[in-house]
Design a protein around this motif. Structure first.
Motif, PDB file in Angstrom:
ATOM      1  N   ALA A   1     -35.224   6.413 -15.248  1.00 48.12           N
ATOM      2  CA  ALA A   1     -36.384   6.124 -16.089  1.00 48.12           C
ATOM      3  C   ALA A   1     -36.676   7.292 -17.031  1.00 48.12           C
ATOM      4  CB  ALA A   1     -37.596   5.832 -15.215  1.00 48.12           C
ATOM      5  N   PHE A   2     -36.551   8.510 -16.517  1.00 47.77           N
ATOM      6  CA  PHE A   2     -36.811   9.694 -17.339  1.00 47.77           C
ATOM      7  C   PHE A   2     -35.847   9.766 -18.512  1.00 47.77           C
ATOM      8  CE2 PHE A   2     -35.713  14.092 -18.399  1.00 47.77           C
ATOM      9  CZ  PHE A   2     -36.948  14.569 -18.806  1.00 47.77           C
ATOM     10  N   GLU A   3     -34.576   9.486 -18.266  1.00 46.97           N
ATOM     11  CA  GLU A   3     -33.595   9.581 -19.350  1.00 46.97           C
ATOM     12  C   GLU A   3     -33.867   8.538 -20.424  1.00 46.97           C
ATOM     13  OE1 GLU A   3     -30.742  11.071 -21.659  1.00 46.97           O
ATOM     14  OE2 GLU A   3     -31.458  11.972 -19.789  1.00 46.97           O
ATOM     15  N   ALA A   4     -34.188   7.298 -20.017  1.00 45.32           N
ATOM     16  CA  ALA A   4     -34.514   6.266 -21.003  1.00 45.32           C
ATOM     17  C   ALA A   4     -35.776   6.627 -21.776  1.00 45.32           C
ATOM     18  CB  ALA A   4     -34.675   4.918 -20.312  1.00 45.32           C
TER      19      ALA A   4
ATOM     20  N   LEU B   1     -44.337   1.738 -15.755  1.00 43.44           N
ATOM     21  CA  LEU B   1     -42.984   1.683 -15.233  1.00 43.44           C
ATOM     22  C   LEU B   1     -42.790   0.370 -14.494  1.00 43.44           C
ATOM     23  CD1 LEU B   1     -40.200   2.868 -14.612  1.00 43.44           C
ATOM     24  CD2 LEU B   1     -41.212   3.953 -12.582  1.00 43.44           C
ATOM     25  N   ALA B   2     -41.955  -0.486 -15.052  1.00 41.76           N
ATOM     26  CA  ALA B   2     -41.596  -1.739 -14.383  1.00 41.76           C
ATOM     27  C   ALA B   2     -40.402  -1.455 -13.485  1.00 41.76           C
ATOM     28  CB  ALA B   2     -41.263  -2.810 -15.411  1.00 41.76           C
ATOM     29  N   THR B   3     -40.547  -1.674 -12.186  1.00 49.83           N
ATOM     30  CA  THR B   3     -39.459  -1.434 -11.252  1.00 49.83           C
ATOM     31  C   THR B   3     -39.715  -2.163  -9.946  1.00 49.83           C
ATOM     32  OG1 THR B   3     -38.103   0.253 -10.152  1.00 49.83           O
ATOM     33  CG2 THR B   3     -40.485   0.671 -10.284  1.00 49.83           C
ATOM     34  N   SER B   4     -38.631  -2.539  -9.283  1.00 54.27           N
ATOM     35  CA  SER B   4     -38.711  -3.052  -7.919  1.00 54.27           C
ATOM     36  C   SER B   4     -38.014  -2.107  -6.945  1.00 54.27           C
ATOM     37  CB  SER B   4     -38.085  -4.445  -7.830  1.00 54.27           C
ATOM     38  OG  SER B   4     -38.866  -5.376  -8.530  1.00 54.27           O
TER      39      SER B   4
ATOM     40  N   VAL C   1     -41.417   1.569 -19.615  1.00 52.16           N
ATOM     41  CA  VAL C   1     -40.083   1.880 -19.093  1.00 52.16           C
ATOM     42  C   VAL C   1     -39.744   0.845 -18.028  1.00 52.16           C
ATOM     43  CG1 VAL C   1     -38.603   3.639 -18.075  1.00 52.16           C
ATOM     44  CG2 VAL C   1     -40.552   4.323 -19.500  1.00 52.16           C
ATOM     45  N   ALA C   2     -38.496   0.406 -18.014  1.00 52.93           N
ATOM     46  CA  ALA C   2     -38.012  -0.533 -17.004  1.00 52.93           C
ATOM     47  C   ALA C   2     -36.776   0.070 -16.366  1.00 52.93           C
ATOM     48  CB  ALA C   2     -37.683  -1.881 -17.647  1.00 52.93           C
TER      49      ALA C   2
ATOM     50  N   ASP D   1     -27.090  -0.654 -11.928  1.00 52.71           N
ATOM     51  CA  ASP D   1     -28.244   0.222 -12.109  1.00 52.71           C
ATOM     52  C   ASP D   1     -28.426   0.540 -13.585  1.00 52.71           C
ATOM     53  OD1 ASP D   1     -28.135   0.266  -9.315  1.00 52.71           O
ATOM     54  OD2 ASP D   1     -27.062   2.178  -9.266  1.00 52.71           O
ATOM     55  N   GLY D   2     -29.664   0.747 -14.005  1.00 53.93           N
ATOM     56  CA  GLY D   2     -29.905   1.097 -15.397  1.00 53.93           C
ATOM     57  C   GLY D   2     -31.375   1.214 -15.712  1.00 53.93           C
ATOM     58  N   ALA D   3     -31.668   1.608 -16.946  1.00 56.00           N
ATOM     59  CA  ALA D   3     -33.051   1.776 -17.395  1.00 56.00           C
ATOM     60  C   ALA D   3     -33.127   1.514 -18.894  1.00 56.00           C
ATOM     61  CB  ALA D   3     -33.556   3.189 -17.093  1.00 56.00           C
ATOM     62  N   GLY D   4     -34.284   1.072 -19.323  1.00 57.02           N
ATOM     63  CA  GLY D   4     -34.558   0.886 -20.745  1.00 57.02           C
ATOM     64  C   GLY D   4     -36.009   1.239 -21.017  1.00 57.02           C
TER      65      GLY D   4
END
Length: 342
Positions: A52-55, A73-76, A132-133, A154-157
């Motif tokens: 999340a930080f990098e995105a 922060l959208a996350t599960s 952030v997602a 895995d990933g982030a946007g």
């Protein structure tokens, strides 16, 4: 309205030819069943907040403007069940003191977060909102579960929202959001929550990992995403043949094809990164947008609808005219992929 965009995947690609030999799958089988060729896995010691930080860092660098005054922060897959991960993310970004919170709607979380972010701006609580997602699913797939293992990654946007006028490109024109909790067991991780701690007998080891009822999810996902997209098109006063791009949650290729067919939208108008990233959960839509923006496949003024379906069950869609964004970097590592079976 949408002001900047970014995506990020960890630098650990897993090609179909690198999947565990014990699964008994090959590249052709995985591609035909899911549409996935590669997925990326977080490295040792990496948590959701790191992706999340990098995105987030990338989207803030791209915007070059005023700092956001709220972080969603959208996350599960949060770093911990408690506390939320968003305050840590905000602190790492140098934004101590701003409101920051997690939002959990599984694969629909990004669209839910966009709606909440717009609400904060409309209410005057914030003038700029960082959305952030990020998800890390690779550690939550049981080693024997090839059905989930072949597709999940895995990933982030991230996107930056700001106040604007409704007729501006980038303005979020309308949302359709929904849920049905009677389907909570169709996509779930049963262990590690308050329900398990309240049970007389412990859950099995397998129930501490991700599970999904594949065929039933397929049916529900296709129906929900199709209907939600139709309602969003109606709210935007658009016809399906006026839509330039549909950006669905990257679940699997069969779901994407079925949704496009039911909507009567040509497959070339459906933006997908499934082959390259797999199903990255909540991050899949912003990653798809970042991939398309980096390749100049999105033009200012084009009609775009985002749509998703996830555990909960949840679903949602959003419509916007695509804005003229700052240059968007590719979300992928610079190193070329060299698939080999270990």
């Amino acid at each position: 309205m949408l002001e900047a965009l970014s995506g990020f995947v960890p630098p650990h690609p897993v090609h179909n030819t690198n999947l565990p030999a014990a699964w008994g799958v090959d590249d052709q089988w995985v591609q035909s069943l899911t549409g996935v060729i590669t997925r990326y896995h977080a490295g040792p010691g990496q948590a959701t907040s790191d992706l999340a930080f990098e995105a987030a860092r990338r989207v803030l660098d791209a915007s070059g403007g005023q700092a956001p005054n709220a972080v969603l922060l959208a996350t599960s897959t949060p770093d911990r069940p408690c506390p939320a991960t968003a305050p840590l993310l905000a602190a790492r970004l140098g934004m101590v003191g701003v409101p920051a919170f997690d939002l959990a709607a599984v694969c629909t979380g990004f669209i839910y977060a966009l709606a909440v972010g717009q609400g904060l701006i409309t209410a005057g609580t914030a003038s700029r909102v960082l959305v952030v997602a990020a998800d890390i699913w690779s550690t939550l797939v049981h080693p024997d579960d090839r059905s989930a293992g072949v597709v999940l990654g895995d990933g982030a946007g991230a996107v930056l929202l700001r106040a604007g006028q409704k007729n501006e490109p980038g303005a979020l024109l309308g949302f359709d959001l929904g849920s049905d909790g009677t389907g909570e067991d169709l996509i779930t991780i049963r262990g590690a929550g308050a329900r398990e701690r309240a049970m007389a007998a412990p859950l099995s080891e397998r129930e501490r990992y991700f599970t999904m009822a594949g065929f039933r999810v397929f049916q529900r996902a296709v129906t929900a995403m199709t209907q939600s997209t139709k309602r969003t098109l109606t709210r935007a006063d658009w016809l399906p043949d006026q839509l330039n791009h549909l950006v669905p949650h990257q679940a699997n290729s069969r779901i994407l094809a079925a949704v496009a067919e039911r909507l009567g939208i040509p497959t070339q108008r459906v933006i997908t990164t499934l082959a390259r990233t797999g199903n990255t959960g909540v991050a899949s839509i912003p990653l798809a947008l970042a991939d398309a923006a980096a390749d100049n496949r999105l033009s200012p003024g084009e009609r775009v609808v985002l749509t998703a379906f996830g555990g909960g069950l949840t679903w949602g869609s959003a419509a916007l005219y695509w804005p003229n964004l700052p240059a968007t970097a590719s979300p992928y590592p610079a190193q070329p992929l060299k698939p080999t079976r270990p």
